[in-house]
Scaffold this motif. Structure first.
Motif, mmCIF file in Angstrom:
data_model
loop_
_atom_site.group_PDB
_atom_site.id
_atom_site.type_symbol
_atom_site.label_atom_id
_atom_site.label_comp_id
_atom_site.label_asym_id
_atom_site.label_seq_id
_atom_site.Cartn_x
_atom_site.Cartn_y
_atom_site.Cartn_z
ATOM 1 N N GLU A 41 -6.838 1.540 7.394
ATOM 2 C CA GLU A 41 -6.456 1.694 8.806
ATOM 3 C C GLU A 41 -7.672 1.510 9.713
ATOM 4 O O GLU A 41 -7.584 0.886 10.773
ATOM 5 C CB GLU A 41 -5.828 3.080 9.026
ATOM 6 C CG GLU A 41 -4.423 3.161 8.446
ATOM 7 C CD GLU A 41 -3.908 4.594 8.277
ATOM 8 O OE1 GLU A 41 -2.822 4.745 7.706
ATOM 9 O OE2 GLU A 41 -4.601 5.552 8.696
ATOM 10 N N TRP A 42 -8.791 2.041 9.274
ATOM 11 C CA TRP A 42 -10.034 1.913 10.054
ATOM 12 C C TRP A 42 -10.367 0.430 10.252
ATOM 13 O O TRP A 42 -10.656 -0.021 11.352
ATOM 14 C CB TRP A 42 -11.160 2.629 9.294
ATOM 15 C CG TRP A 42 -12.477 2.652 10.001
ATOM 16 C CD1 TRP A 42 -12.934 3.621 10.838
ATOM 17 C CD2 TRP A 42 -13.506 1.648 9.919
ATOM 18 N NE1 TRP A 42 -14.183 3.291 11.299
ATOM 19 C CE2 TRP A 42 -14.571 2.093 10.759
ATOM 20 C CE3 TRP A 42 -13.652 0.443 9.253
ATOM 21 C CZ2 TRP A 42 -15.741 1.360 10.929
ATOM 22 C CZ3 TRP A 42 -14.818 -0.291 9.427
ATOM 23 C CH2 TRP A 42 -15.845 0.166 10.252
ATOM 24 N N ARG B 193 -6.031 0.815 -3.876
ATOM 25 C CA ARG B 193 -7.066 1.838 -4.060
ATOM 26 C C ARG B 193 -8.478 1.322 -3.801
ATOM 27 O O ARG B 193 -9.440 2.093 -3.790
ATOM 28 C CB ARG B 193 -6.978 2.400 -5.487
ATOM 29 C CG ARG B 193 -5.724 3.217 -5.713
ATOM 30 C CD ARG B 193 -5.678 3.822 -7.083
ATOM 31 N NE ARG B 193 -5.327 2.855 -8.119
ATOM 32 C CZ ARG B 193 -5.180 3.171 -9.402
ATOM 33 N NH1 ARG B 193 -5.377 4.401 -9.800
ATOM 34 N NH2 ARG B 193 -4.841 2.251 -10.289
ATOM 35 N N ALA B 194 -8.621 -0.016 -3.627
ATOM 36 C CA ALA B 194 -9.957 -0.619 -3.600
ATOM 37 C C ALA B 194 -10.913 -0.014 -2.568
ATOM 38 O O ALA B 194 -12.086 0.221 -2.883
ATOM 39 C CB ALA B 194 -9.840 -2.133 -3.385
ATOM 40 N N PRO B 195 -10.462 0.258 -1.330
ATOM 41 C CA PRO B 195 -11.440 0.802 -0.372
ATOM 42 C C PRO B 195 -12.037 2.129 -0.838
ATOM 43 O O PRO B 195 -13.174 2.454 -0.501
ATOM 44 C CB PRO B 195 -10.602 1.002 0.901
ATOM 45 C CG PRO B 195 -9.448 0.063 0.759
ATOM 46 C CD PRO B 195 -9.147 0.038 -0.716
ATOM 47 N N ALA B 196 -11.263 2.897 -1.613
ATOM 48 C CA ALA B 196 -11.762 4.199 -2.074
ATOM 49 C C ALA B 196 -12.485 4.092 -3.411
ATOM 50 O O ALA B 196 -13.528 4.725 -3.606
ATOM 51 C CB ALA B 196 -10.603 5.185 -2.192
ATOM 52 N N LEU C 61 0.872 -1.177 0.000
ATOM 53 C CA LEU C 61 0.000 0.000 0.000
ATOM 54 C C LEU C 61 0.907 1.225 0.000
ATOM 55 O O LEU C 61 1.180 1.815 1.042
ATOM 56 C CB LEU C 61 -0.905 -0.006 1.235
ATOM 57 C CG LEU C 61 -1.607 -1.341 1.550
ATOM 58 C CD1 LEU C 61 -2.390 -1.245 2.853
ATOM 59 C CD2 LEU C 61 -2.526 -1.751 0.403
ATOM 60 N N ALA C 62 1.457 1.539 -1.170
ATOM 61 C CA ALA C 62 2.426 2.635 -1.267
ATOM 62 C C ALA C 62 2.082 3.523 -2.450
ATOM 63 O O ALA C 62 2.773 3.522 -3.464
ATOM 64 C CB ALA C 62 3.838 2.077 -1.407
ATOM 65 N N PRO C 63 1.028 4.310 -2.332
ATOM 66 C CA PRO C 63 0.611 5.131 -3.465
ATOM 67 C C PRO C 63 1.510 6.341 -3.652
ATOM 68 O O PRO C 63 2.016 6.902 -2.686
ATOM 69 C CB PRO C 63 -0.796 5.575 -3.061
ATOM 70 C CG PRO C 63 -0.806 5.522 -1.573
ATOM 71 C CD PRO C 63 0.171 4.464 -1.164
ATOM 72 N N ARG C 64 1.721 6.728 -4.913
ATOM 73 C CA ARG C 64 2.412 7.996 -5.174
ATOM 74 C C ARG C 64 1.660 8.717 -6.288
ATOM 75 O O ARG C 64 2.147 8.868 -7.406
ATOM 76 C CB ARG C 64 3.866 7.747 -5.548
ATOM 77 C CG ARG C 64 4.694 9.006 -5.312
ATOM 78 C CD ARG C 64 6.176 8.757 -5.376
ATOM 79 N NE ARG C 64 6.566 8.169 -6.617
ATOM 80 C CZ ARG C 64 7.414 7.150 -6.734
ATOM 81 N NH1 ARG C 64 7.945 6.613 -5.677
ATOM 82 N NH2 ARG C 64 7.729 6.678 -7.904
ATOM 83 N N SER D 11 -5.446 8.642 -0.395
ATOM 84 C CA SER D 11 -5.540 9.008 1.007
ATOM 85 C C SER D 11 -6.775 8.371 1.656
ATOM 86 O O SER D 11 -6.722 7.827 2.762
ATOM 87 C CB SER D 11 -5.578 10.537 1.090
ATOM 88 O OG SER D 11 -6.026 10.943 2.328
ATOM 89 N N ARG D 12 -7.873 8.398 0.928
ATOM 90 C CA ARG D 12 -9.110 7.808 1.456
ATOM 91 C C ARG D 12 -8.954 6.285 1.619
ATOM 92 O O ARG D 12 -9.430 5.698 2.589
ATOM 93 C CB ARG D 12 -10.270 8.136 0.505
ATOM 94 C CG ARG D 12 -11.593 7.553 0.907
ATOM 95 C CD ARG D 12 -12.108 8.127 2.219
ATOM 96 N NE ARG D 12 -13.360 7.492 2.598
ATOM 97 C CZ ARG D 12 -13.744 7.299 3.853
ATOM 98 N NH1 ARG D 12 -13.003 7.696 4.864
ATOM 99 N NH2 ARG D 12 -14.899 6.715 4.110
#
Ligand SMILES: Cc1cc2nc3c(=O)[nH]c(=O)nc-3n(C[C@H](O)[C@H](O)[C@H](O)COP(=O)(O)OP(=O)(O)OC[C@H]3O[C@@H](n4cnc5c(N)ncnc54)[C@H](O)[C@@H]3O)c2cc1C
Length: 379
Positions: free
Chosen positions: A78-79, A338-341, A57-60, A71-72
């Motif tokens: 984390e939630w 990115r899936a959760p967002a 999980l290392a977005p740029r 970010s979302r």
């Protein structure tokens, strides 16, 4: 509103959960018998990419939409990690390495890093000497430039645990999960159907199989499935996540030691006839890169391939393709993080609570352009 979601990977379970939480009557179809698992490496016979992912999980992101999504997604990971004991995210910075001789790549890294910082991403370029004390696990010989992404993490025990945890939440929210069912989608003008049954809306989140699921509709998508690879090694590694751009390899700590990946085969593959094992060239190259950077000279305990999906501009296909019929695919090797967002965004669109993201609109191309598969990790 009755909605069907086809595909129970990370994206499908998220969309299904969010739709049900938003008040829709949702049925989820997944051809595999299970929705997720708690394994640290994929089951042999499972094809879904979310089970075969590396869990990095290392977005740029380099634009505003990408930054919002990244970010979302991390917020939601984390939630979930705070509330579900089966799934965890381990905050760990990611270090990108560019060779001293690779002037063009250094310029590209600086450009990408500047763009990401403009959009609020906590990433910065450093000379290798400046990070040597912070990351003593790494041999930075031959490196000319680095970038450290501070807000990054990896998922344990594996990405399948996110699917399992989110699927349970989806069931709790009222989603009717039909597993072991291989479906196809049609559209006869009066609305979308799954195996002939009419729904108010259908979301196809079938990853590399999306075109096949949509075949009866005649809808053409500019989407190419391609193979990428990963391996697990017993090398005892507890340093940062690393993207070594010269070697074309990334690696991170793993419950069994270390996980390394990339192994992109930049050509379209048949999602119904691909080689699920890791190729020798990938295993040898990845282990060499790990040995060069960490000094760990261990073999591979397991190596596997899986399917990623490319689009002409490297951006996803997320949105409506026909009235009531939506797709979510084309993640270019970054669909898990990115899936959760992306699932949340699409659920809100289907419920009429959010406008489509224009940059991801599936219909943004002129027809179905010819394009080459570009690997998602390249600079
Ligand atoms: C080796 C490897 C490493 C990767 N590493 C990372 C990483 O570190 N970080 C990252 O962000 N991404 C990574 N990816 C990419 C990531 O795995 C995908 O982008 C992401 O999992 C896509 O999720 P999805 O839900 O869209 O698709 P999938 O997880 O593929 O889900 C689609 C589902 O649809 C189901 N399906 C297909 N056809 C039908 C049908 N007819 N009826 C019913 N169900 C059907 C499939 O069984 C599958 O479960 C990696 C991929 C691979 C292969």
């Amino acid at each position: 509103m009755r909605v069907a979601v086809v595909g129970g990977g990370a994206v499908g379970v998220t969309v299904a959960h969010d739709l049900a939480a938003g008040g829709a009557d949702v049925r989820l179809y997944e051809r595999d018998e299970e929705l997720g698992d708690d394994r640290t490496r994929p089951r042999d016979r499972i094809e879904g990419s979310s089970h075969r992912a590396a869990g990095v999980l290392a977005p740029r992101p380099t634009d505003g939409v990408g930054a919002e999504i990244a970010s979302r997604a991390l917020d939601r990971f984390e939630w979930l990690s705070d509330r579900d004991h089966r799934f965890s995210v381990h905050p760990t910075p990611q270090v990108t390495l560019v060779d001293a001789e690779a002037g063009g790549k250094q310029a590209a890294l600086r450009e990408q890093t500047d763009a990401a910082r403009e959009h609020g991403v906590d990433v910065a370029c450093h000379e290798p000497e400046a990070i040597a004390d912070r990351f003593p696990e790494l041999d930075l010989g031959g490196v000319g430039l680095t970038a450290v992404t501070e807000r990054a993490a990896y998922a344990t025990p594996g990405p399948g645990a996110y699917v399992a945890a989110m699927a349970d939440r989806a069931r709790d929210a009222g989603v009717d999960c039909w597993t072991g069912v291989e479906t196809s989608v049609s559209h006869r003008g009066d609305g979308p159907r799954v195996d002939g049954e009419r729904f108010d809306a259908v979301v196809v989140a079938a990853g590399g199989w999306t075109k096949r699921v949509l075949a009866p509709t005649g809808i053409q998508l500019p989407l190419k499935p391609y193979r990428v690879q990963a391996l697990v090694s017993g090398a005892d590694y507890d340093g940062p996540m690393v993207l070594d751009t010269e070697a074309g390899v990334y690696f991170r700590p793993h419950p069994a030691g270390l996980l390394a990946g990339d192994g992109t085969v930049p050509e379209e593959c048949d999602p119904d006839g691909w080689e699920p094992g890791g190729d020798d060239w990938f295993v040898d190259g990845a282990l060499d890169a790990v040995a060069n950077r960490t000094g760990h000279d261990a073999g591979a305990d397991a190596a596997w391939a899986g399917i990623a999906t490319a689009t002409p501009d490297g951006e996803p296909l997320l949105g409506e393709v026909e009235s009531g019929l939506h797709v979510a695919t084309g993640w270019q090797g970054h669909g898990f993080l990115r899936a959760p967002a992306t699932g949340e965004v699409l659920a809100a669109q289907v419920l009429g609570e959010r406008d489509p993201i224009e940059a991801y609109a599936p219909g943004r191309f002129e027809g179905v352009p010819e394009f080459a598969v570009e690997e998602g990790m390249s600079l």
